[in-house]
Design a protein around this motif. Structure first.
Motif, short mmCIF file in Angstrom:
data_model
loop_
_atom_site.label_atom_id
_atom_site.label_comp_id
_atom_site.label_asym_id
_atom_site.label_seq_id
_atom_site.Cartn_x
_atom_site.Cartn_y
_atom_site.Cartn_z
N LYS A 38 -105.84 -60.87 59.39
CA LYS A 38 -106.81 -60.35 60.37
C LYS A 38 -106.56 -58.88 60.68
N ARG A 39 -105.30 -58.54 60.91
CA ARG A 39 -104.95 -57.16 61.25
C ARG A 39 -105.31 -56.19 60.11
N GLN A 40 -105.16 -56.64 58.88
CA GLN A 40 -105.47 -55.79 57.72
C GLN A 40 -106.95 -55.88 57.32
N LYS A 41 -107.70 -56.70 58.04
CA LYS A 41 -109.13 -56.92 57.75
C LYS A 41 -109.34 -57.46 56.33
N ILE A 98 -108.75 -63.59 46.81
CA ILE A 98 -109.90 -64.41 46.44
C ILE A 98 -111.14 -63.56 46.16
N GLU A 99 -111.12 -62.31 46.63
CA GLU A 99 -112.20 -61.37 46.32
C GLU A 99 -111.57 -60.01 46.09
N ASP A 100 -111.63 -59.57 44.85
CA ASP A 100 -111.01 -58.30 44.49
C ASP A 100 -111.80 -57.13 45.09
N ASP A 101 -111.11 -56.04 45.33
CA ASP A 101 -111.72 -54.84 45.87
C ASP A 101 -111.09 -53.65 45.16
N SER A 102 -111.79 -53.10 44.19
CA SER A 102 -111.23 -52.00 43.40
C SER A 102 -110.99 -50.75 44.23
N GLN A 103 -111.58 -50.67 45.41
CA GLN A 103 -111.37 -49.51 46.29
C GLN A 103 -110.07 -49.62 47.08
N ASP A 104 -109.52 -50.82 47.16
CA ASP A 104 -108.30 -51.05 47.93
C ASP A 104 -107.14 -51.30 46.98
N GLU A 106 -104.09 -51.18 47.59
CA GLU A 106 -103.01 -51.88 48.29
C GLU A 106 -103.17 -53.40 48.21
N LEU A 107 -104.36 -53.86 47.93
CA LEU A 107 -104.62 -55.30 47.90
C LEU A 107 -103.73 -56.02 46.89
N ALA A 108 -103.44 -55.39 45.78
CA ALA A 108 -102.60 -56.00 44.75
C ALA A 108 -101.19 -56.29 45.26
N PHE A 109 -100.80 -55.59 46.32
CA PHE A 109 -99.45 -55.74 46.87
C PHE A 109 -99.48 -56.38 48.26
N VAL A 110 -100.41 -57.28 48.47
CA VAL A 110 -100.61 -57.88 49.79
C VAL A 110 -99.36 -58.64 50.26
N ASN A 111 -98.68 -59.34 49.36
CA ASN A 111 -97.48 -60.07 49.77
C ASN A 111 -96.34 -59.13 50.12
N GLU A 112 -96.18 -58.07 49.36
CA GLU A 112 -95.15 -57.08 49.64
C GLU A 112 -95.42 -56.39 50.97
#
Length: 180
Positions: A38-41, A98-104, A106-112
């Motif tokens: 939620k905090r990271q939207k 579950i929904e990729d966002d090529s603009q973000d 950082e999304l690839a490193f969500v667990n980190e």
């Protein structure tokens, strides 16, 4: 000295820690993960893989069980709790895109990023709401940047995370000694 070499199963973990304690750890981590999303939207982009989180919790308790048996200790300290929890979250990666966002990127490193946030929350402790002084922001944010880099690209062990947490706390103790 004889060490435990057989592998643990889930019933061994339940016997050692109790079902309530395991379920509580799962619930607490689940809530932390939801808050982070939620905090990271990231609603609609990232979800919690329940089975993966469950495995991370079981792996955590299996490690702690082995650690306690090997060192013949009853309880472990908060540094170990957070280090081993962070390690298994990082290793299992319960946050799934579950929904990729090529603009973000950082999304690839969500667990980190979650693990970094989790560790920083622990490190800040009672001072979580304190705003970092302007004169110290560069140093603090360099630490955060380095932590995230390390979690992404370096070999991480629970022992390394524990040492990092101890070093941070030692730095705080040293700083308090200087200012007192």
């Amino acid at each position: 000295m004889e060490t435990e070499t057989k592998s643990l199963n889930y019933s061994d973990i339940i016997s050692a820690f109790g079902k309530d304690k395991i379920e509580q750890r799962y619930s607490t981590l689940h809530e932390y993960l939801l808050t982070f999303i939620k905090r990271q939207k990231y609603e609609g982009k990232v979800r919690i893989a329940e089975s993966v989180l469950n495995q991370a919790v079981v792996d955590y308790f299996a490690d702690i069980h082995r650690l306690k048996n090997f060192h013949h200790i009853e309880a472990i300290n908060f540094l170990k709790i957070h280090a081993y929890t962070a390690y298994w979250i990082l290793r299992r990666k319960p946050l799934q895109i579950i929904e990729d966002d090529s603009q973000d990127v950082e999304l690839a490193f969500v667990n980190e990023r979650f693990v970094s946030s989790y560790l920083l929350q622990y490190l800040r402790g009672d001072y979580e709401t304190v705003i970092i002084a302007a004169s110290e922001r560069v140093t603090y944010f360099e630490f955060v940047k380095n932590l995230e880099y390390y979690l992404r690209y370096r070999v991480v062990t629970p022992q390394m995370l524990e040492t990092m947490l101890e070093a941070y706390q030692a730095g705080i103790s040293f700083q308090k000694s200087i200012t007192d």
